[in-house]
Design a protein around this motif. Sequence first.
Motif, PDB file in Angstrom:
ATOM      1  N   LEU A 199       1.036  -1.037   0.227  1.00 42.76           N
ATOM      2  CA  LEU A 199       0.112  -0.035   0.235  1.00 42.76           C
ATOM      3  C   LEU A 199       0.761   1.233  -0.310  1.00 42.76           C
ATOM      4  N   SER A 200       0.836   2.191  -0.705  1.00 45.92           N
ATOM      5  CA  SER A 200       1.788   2.518  -1.216  1.00 45.92           C
ATOM      6  C   SER A 200       0.905   4.546  -1.817  1.00 45.92           C
ATOM      7  N   ASP A 201       0.888   5.337  -0.780  1.00 47.23           N
ATOM      8  CA  ASP A 201      -0.062   6.661  -1.985  1.00 47.23           C
ATOM      9  C   ASP A 201       0.846   7.592  -2.602  1.00 47.23           C
ATOM     10  N   THR A 202       2.044   7.108  -1.968  1.00 44.41           N
ATOM     11  CA  THR A 202       2.524   8.698  -2.245  1.00 44.41           C
ATOM     12  C   THR A 202       3.246   8.728  -4.086  1.00 44.41           C
ATOM     13  N   SER A 203       2.764   9.280  -4.612  1.00 42.70           N
ATOM     14  CA  SER A 203       3.780   9.879  -5.970  1.00 42.70           C
ATOM     15  C   SER A 203       3.885  10.839  -6.493  1.00 42.70           C
ATOM     16  N   LEU A 204       4.960  11.438  -6.943  1.00 43.15           N
ATOM     17  CA  LEU A 204       5.825  13.178  -6.558  1.00 43.15           C
ATOM     18  C   LEU A 204       5.866  12.504  -8.234  1.00 43.15           C
ATOM     19  N   THR A 205       6.053  13.929  -9.338  1.00 46.36           N
ATOM     20  CA  THR A 205       5.377  14.046 -10.691  1.00 46.36           C
ATOM     21  C   THR A 205       6.689  15.614 -10.307  1.00 46.36           C
ATOM     22  N   VAL A 206       6.670  16.137 -11.783  1.00 43.45           N
ATOM     23  CA  VAL A 206       7.161  17.067 -12.149  1.00 43.45           C
ATOM     24  C   VAL A 206       6.267  18.320 -12.169  1.00 43.45           C
ATOM     25  N   ALA A 207       4.687  17.856 -11.894  1.00 44.92           N
ATOM     26  CA  ALA A 207       3.958  18.762 -11.519  1.00 44.92           C
ATOM     27  C   ALA A 207       2.981  18.802 -11.252  1.00 44.92           C
ATOM     28  N   GLU A 208       2.603  19.641 -10.423  1.00 48.84           N
ATOM     29  CA  GLU A 208       1.895  19.365  -8.902  1.00 48.84           C
ATOM     30  C   GLU A 208       0.706  18.509  -9.298  1.00 48.84           C
ATOM     31  N   GLU A 209       0.275  17.857  -8.225  1.00 48.01           N
ATOM     32  CA  GLU A 209      -1.494  16.816  -8.154  1.00 48.01           C
ATOM     33  C   GLU A 209      -2.187  18.015  -8.335  1.00 48.01           C
ATOM     34  N   LEU A 210      -3.647  17.708  -9.173  1.00 48.71           N
ATOM     35  CA  LEU A 210      -4.549  18.484  -9.793  1.00 48.71           C
ATOM     36  C   LEU A 210      -5.338  17.833  -8.579  1.00 48.71           C
ATOM     37  N   GLN A 211      -6.005  16.896  -9.119  1.00 43.47           N
ATOM     38  CA  GLN A 211      -7.205  15.883  -8.342  1.00 43.47           C
ATOM     39  C   GLN A 211      -7.023  14.640  -7.901  1.00 43.47           C
ATOM     40  N   ARG A 212      -7.638  13.653  -7.045  1.00 36.59           N
ATOM     41  CA  ARG A 212      -7.523  12.168  -6.675  1.00 36.59           C
ATOM     42  C   ARG A 212      -9.390  11.619  -7.063  1.00 36.59           C
ATOM     43  N   HIS A 213      -9.128  10.712  -7.196  1.00 37.33           N
ATOM     44  CA  HIS A 213     -10.172  10.113  -7.408  1.00 37.33           C
ATOM     45  C   HIS A 213     -10.384   8.537  -7.294  1.00 37.33           C
ATOM     46  N   SER A 214     -11.148   7.918  -7.198  1.00 39.69           N
ATOM     47  CA  SER A 214     -11.397   6.429  -6.951  1.00 39.69           C
ATOM     48  C   SER A 214     -12.043   6.019  -9.032  1.00 39.69           C
ATOM     49  N   GLN A 215     -11.339   5.137  -9.261  1.00 39.82           N
ATOM     50  CA  GLN A 215     -11.241   4.488 -10.004  1.00 39.82           C
ATOM     51  C   GLN A 215     -11.591   2.995 -10.170  1.00 39.82           C
ATOM     52  N   LYS A 216     -12.422   2.486 -10.793  1.00 41.85           N
ATOM     53  CA  LYS A 216     -12.613   0.930 -11.232  1.00 41.85           C
ATOM     54  C   LYS A 216     -11.874   0.135 -11.412  1.00 41.85           C
ATOM     55  N   ASP A 217     -11.358  -1.150 -10.695  1.00 40.66           N
ATOM     56  CA  ASP A 217     -10.147  -1.655  -9.733  1.00 40.66           C
ATOM     57  C   ASP A 217      -9.115  -0.881  -9.907  1.00 40.66           C
ATOM     58  N   TYR A 218      -8.682  -0.117 -10.005  1.00 44.49           N
ATOM     59  CA  TYR A 218      -7.368   0.303  -9.245  1.00 44.49           C
ATOM     60  C   TYR A 218      -8.116   1.431  -7.370  1.00 44.49           C
ATOM     61  N   GLN A 219      -7.377   1.228  -7.194  1.00 45.12           N
ATOM     62  CA  GLN A 219      -7.270   1.985  -5.154  1.00 45.12           C
ATOM     63  C   GLN A 219      -7.658   3.683  -5.634  1.00 45.12           C
ATOM     64  N   THR A 220      -6.668   3.955  -5.917  1.00 46.79           N
ATOM     65  CA  THR A 220      -6.680   5.818  -6.188  1.00 46.79           C
ATOM     66  C   THR A 220      -6.173   5.909  -8.208  1.00 46.79           C
ATOM     67  N   ALA A 221      -7.060   7.242  -8.773  1.00 51.43           N
ATOM     68  CA  ALA A 221      -6.171   7.408  -9.808  1.00 51.43           C
ATOM     69  C   ALA A 221      -5.679   9.121  -9.251  1.00 51.43           C
ATOM     70  N   ILE A 222      -4.984   9.251  -9.684  1.00 44.88           N
ATOM     71  CA  ILE A 222      -3.763  10.594  -9.362  1.00 44.88           C
ATOM     72  C   ILE A 222      -4.152  11.300 -10.357  1.00 44.88           C
ATOM     73  N   GLN A 223      -4.211  12.467 -10.615  1.00 48.51           N
ATOM     74  CA  GLN A 223      -4.257  13.123 -12.330  1.00 48.51           C
ATOM     75  C   GLN A 223      -2.894  14.394 -11.299  1.00 48.51           C
ATOM     76  N   TYR A 224      -2.220  15.332 -12.474  1.00 49.16           N
ATOM     77  CA  TYR A 224      -1.511  16.317 -12.442  1.00 49.16           C
ATOM     78  C   TYR A 224      -1.676  16.979 -13.395  1.00 49.16           C
ATOM     79  N   ILE A 225      -1.795  18.456 -13.053  1.00 54.52           N
ATOM     80  CA  ILE A 225      -1.850  18.988 -13.841  1.00 54.52           C
ATOM     81  C   ILE A 225      -0.375  19.253 -14.947  1.00 54.52           C
ATOM     82  N   PRO A 226      -0.283  19.760 -16.060  1.00 55.05           N
ATOM     83  CA  PRO A 226       0.099  19.816 -17.297  1.00 55.05           C
ATOM     84  C   PRO A 226       1.591  20.494 -17.069  1.00 55.05           C
TER      85      PRO A 226
END
Length: 854
Positions: A199-226
């Motif tokens: 169980l790992s919920d820390t994800s970092l990229t070169v862009a800021e996190e925009l939103q998190r939401h539930s998605q079928k078959d996955y714990q969480t979907a994390i969307q980042y701004i461009p």
Amino acid sequence: MIPQLFSFLILLNSASAYFINEEECLNYTVYPVQYELKLIPHILRDGTSYLDCDITITVIANARQVQMIELDAKDLEIHRESVKVFKNEVNIISSVRPYEYDRRMGKLYLYLREELEPYSERNTQYYIKMFFRKFLKSDEVDDGIFFVKYEEAGRQKSMIATRLSPDRAKYFFPCFQNPQFEAVFRFKVLLPNTADDQLSDTSLTVAEELQRHSQKDYQTAIQYIPSPQVAVHQVGFHHSDFASKSVSATLTNDTLTLWAPSTHLAKHMFILKFGQSVLDVIQEYSSGNRPLVNGPINIVAMPKTIETYEAGSWNLLTVGEHKLSNIPQYTSIMQKEQMSYLLTQQLSRIWLGNPGEVERTRWKQEWFKEGMATYFGYYFLSQSGRSFWDMSVYGLQTRNKAMMLDWRPETPNLESFNRTLAINIPSRYHPLVSYKTAALIWMVENWLGSDKFHRALVNYLNTRRGKFVSVEDFTTFLQSETVECEFFKGYTVSDVLSSWFRQPGYPVVKATVYRNQDTQDIVYLEQKQFTFSNVTRGHHKYLIPISYFTQYTENCFNCFQPKFTIADSGYTFKENLNGGWIILNRNASGYYRVNYDNVTWKMIVNTLNSPERYRINALNRAQILNDAFALYMSGDITYELAMEIVSSLEHEDSYVVWDAVLSGYQMLKIDGAVGKMTKQLYNEWKMLLREVISNVYRRVYNDIDRDDRIRMFRTRIITFACSIGHAPCLRDLEPALHQVTRSLYDPDLRQICYFTLLNRSDGYDSIKTVNSFEREDFNTAERLAKEEVRFFYRLPVERLRPMPLIESSTVTTFTPVTAIKPVPREKASSSNSIHRWSDAAIMSAFALIAFINW
């Protein structure tokens, strides 16, 4: 977030035009506009890890008759049926031969059934799509993306990280591995929700996190701004179960967020608070409220030995956890200073220009930016309120470090790196570029005056925000801002700096004084390129800013505001020396060495050996001692004179002087130097240094004050004294040697304990390293021990030197030649101990050959 997302839509429409207008990209037929990655990281409980990814690359063409697209991809498992290239909604990949994957070369060739249309007003874009899987290796930093195992609260966990500089992005995803190509990156991370996944919920990229939401078959979907437009080596991704702490700058909305295992966060608070103070210093210096980046700066403490930050990173900084931790029982004072400097240097890089700026600042010469970041790293460190030393000490250190690297005839000049990105500067030249550029900037600062220089420098950087920065533009601006400081004979700041940037190496200036008791003395200056080797010195003529002071300053013309340079082989001027010495290169800020005539040298040495030695400030005493080692090894002064100069250290108590001596001592080990070193000569030098260090050693050893500067001085002196076999030091170190084998020790003495143990035949087996701090010191000690053995093993055994003939009216005798102070003034028993230890060390050195080969 919404305004930023709206800005991206405008950016995407204009991104293609940006690449078309970039001159360096015109020769390429296909280049990217955007990468869209949907990542599914898997950290399995059985200790393995892999990454699934759907990728879409938006590209444009810049030529006709293009029917093949070449991508870089290494060690990726590409799903054959997923490879497609869309024009609008039509897949134009060849059905007969869709692609060829050259695994050895790391190349992916996509074959098309029709030619690409060049980009035009019709906005012709193509979309490369595929699915691939990346199996990750544990701790393999060279693979670009890897996973690291660590322990938290007694539980085994893992994390995924990237280190993509300089050319490792192709190990992460198929890409156009060209550092000149910049594109927008859009990330989406899907967190798996299976019993086998950690169980790992820390994800970092070169862009800021925009939103998190539930998605079928996955714990969480994390969307980042461009993301901003970045090169592939500037991309980053981190996935773990880490927690975070944040601090904010006082004057701006800059935020530092440090990520680490939750139980480790407390030991990182020192560096986090330190980073906050550096941000405040930078903002105060820049006289504005402009943030460094648009968003937070994430610092990830990697549970792995990683020594430096990636130069191109600006908002996802990864480095080894030991470079961010301050644990009193493990962190030595040297490690504490180094971690402080590395973060300050990285924040300086970000401040000087990064993709996350609201208005992007670009540097045409990245070697110049690297050198400027090194200079500011030391300058902001000295201003941070938590500094170890002031800028003069750091400036002298950059000078000495650069000069140790800059003497070889084959060493290139700085401008040879003009078209080279920082990530592509060869590792053997990166320290030279950083330290030499910083040293030259410090030289100009001292010439113009600190206040005037920094006022002009910050004005320049503020006016160039959102534009291009170049060496030529910088020197022109600096000259216009400091026109009243124009150099003698009409030379400008631009002229002076250009002569050092365009020519390799550095000079030695010989000052010869023609003394006249009735009128003014005449000083004759001449320059030649400095080198330790026997090769012909280059015919380089540097524009050397000359500053000096004299023993008696009452009637000195230019002791306080010198305004001339020498450019030719010879230059003459008059001065009132009143029977005293003259010392060139005031405050040791000039990037050159100085030699004198014998009479002047004798006067300087006499002063250094007298209570009046403080007439010469510590920086110049440091320069004189460091130059003495260099001039002896280059054949410019005699052995006797060099020993006499170094003998003046007997009553020296300044850190900056001893630091320069320690740097100078390393010059005795230079291969191929004119001053041929032998076993006998090397032992004579060590005997002299054991004697002159005696007084300062006893003083610092008994000083148990925990002030950082005192700890630093104490560590440097004890380490050096023991390394050259100073008997009292070795005696005092014995209790620490027993403690270090049981991990109960003073961390400041850990490295010299390892070094001493490695010089004993049975010492290797007694050393146990259990953490990154210890491993770092052990690796350094092991390298130094090997170098010492190899160096001493190569030295020839000198034959007895011929004794000079002494004429007498009675008999003819031969008198042996001795050193200036050949016998230490220690007690006889101590002297015997020294010799016994030295013999044992020599014998064990040969025994270590097998260990080294192993």
